[in-house]
Motif scaffolding. Structure first.
Motif, PDB file in Angstrom:
ATOM      1  N   TRP A 115       0.828  -1.212   0.000  1.00  0.00           N
ATOM      2  CA  TRP A 115       0.000   0.000   0.000  1.00  0.00           C
ATOM      3  C   TRP A 115       0.862   1.262   0.000  1.00  0.00           C
ATOM      4  O   TRP A 115       0.592   2.210  -0.717  1.00  0.00           O
ATOM      5  CB  TRP A 115      -0.917  -0.007   1.221  1.00  0.00           C
ATOM      6  N   PHE A 116       1.918   1.265   0.812  1.00  0.00           N
ATOM      7  CA  PHE A 116       2.779   2.434   0.898  1.00  0.00           C
ATOM      8  C   PHE A 116       3.973   2.363  -0.055  1.00  0.00           C
ATOM      9  O   PHE A 116       4.859   3.218   0.009  1.00  0.00           O
ATOM     10  CB  PHE A 116       3.250   2.634   2.342  1.00  0.00           C
ATOM     11  N   ARG A 117       3.985   1.346  -0.902  1.00  0.00           N
ATOM     12  CA  ARG A 117       5.037   1.161  -1.921  1.00  0.00           C
ATOM     13  C   ARG A 117       6.438   1.236  -1.319  1.00  0.00           C
ATOM     14  O   ARG A 117       7.302   1.965  -1.797  1.00  0.00           O
ATOM     15  CB  ARG A 117       4.873   2.192  -3.033  1.00  0.00           C
ATOM     16  N   ILE A 118       6.640   0.463  -0.285  1.00  0.00           N
ATOM     17  CA  ILE A 118       7.936   0.421   0.390  1.00  0.00           C
ATOM     18  C   ILE A 118       8.822  -0.561  -0.368  1.00  0.00           C
ATOM     19  O   ILE A 118       8.458  -1.704  -0.593  1.00  0.00           O
ATOM     20  CB  ILE A 118       7.772  -0.013   1.857  1.00  0.00           C
ATOM     21  N   LYS A 119       9.973  -0.105  -0.771  1.00  0.00           N
ATOM     22  CA  LYS A 119      10.924  -0.935  -1.515  1.00  0.00           C
ATOM     23  C   LYS A 119      11.978  -1.497  -0.565  1.00  0.00           C
ATOM     24  O   LYS A 119      12.379  -0.851   0.393  1.00  0.00           O
ATOM     25  CB  LYS A 119      11.630  -0.111  -2.603  1.00  0.00           C
ATOM     26  N   GLU A 120      12.425  -2.703  -0.879  1.00  0.00           N
ATOM     27  CA  GLU A 120      13.506  -3.304  -0.105  1.00  0.00           C
ATOM     28  C   GLU A 120      14.786  -2.515  -0.367  1.00  0.00           C
ATOM     29  O   GLU A 120      15.120  -2.230  -1.522  1.00  0.00           O
ATOM     30  CB  GLU A 120      13.693  -4.761  -0.503  1.00  0.00           C
ATOM     31  N   PRO A 121      15.523  -2.149   0.693  1.00  0.00           N
ATOM     32  CA  PRO A 121      16.748  -1.374   0.468  1.00  0.00           C
ATOM     33  C   PRO A 121      17.796  -2.210  -0.238  1.00  0.00           C
ATOM     34  O   PRO A 121      17.903  -3.417  -0.019  1.00  0.00           O
ATOM     35  CB  PRO A 121      17.200  -0.993   1.883  1.00  0.00           C
TER      36      PRO A 121
END
Length: 115
Positions: free
Chosen positions: A73-79
């Motif tokens: 939902w918050f479009r969090i990408k893996e670092p």
């Protein structure tokens, strides 16, 4: 709390999920195990099975689906993990960039670097 410490959003979600794993599992297990004695009763049996199944599904949703939904939902990408220098990336075991005295070592590293 994790974001205030400077943790990346991805790592904060994973840390929060693993931090809540034990209390959620213990609560669900205690409630499910508490339903076992009445599961064989004629009157309360169907309710006990429904509660046990509902707790299992709710636990899986809480531990797997909700963190995945939050990340999506918050479009969090893996670092991206940057390779640390000096660890010999691409060098087979037994060879070292630090030992230039060996002709075999130098030739093998040169062959690898040309790939």
């Amino acid at each position: 709390m994790d974001l205030a410490r400077g943790l990346h959003h991805w790592d904060a979600v994973i840390d929060a999920t693993t931090h809540r794993l034990r209390p959620i599992m213990l609560t669900a297990a205690a409630a499910s195990l508490g339903m076992i004695p009445i599961a064989s009763e004629v009157f309360w049996g169907p309710m006990a099975y429904a509660v046990i199944g509902g707790l299992f599904v709710a636990t899986m949703l809480t531990l797997l689906f909700l963190p995945a939904l939050h990340v999506a939902w918050f479009r969090i990408k893996e670092p991206r993990k940057e390779p640390q220098p000096g660890l010999g990336v691409g060098v087979p075991a037994g060879l070292s960039r630090d030992n230039p005295n060996s002709a075999r070592n130098t030739a093998a590293i040169a062959n690898i670097e040309t790939l």
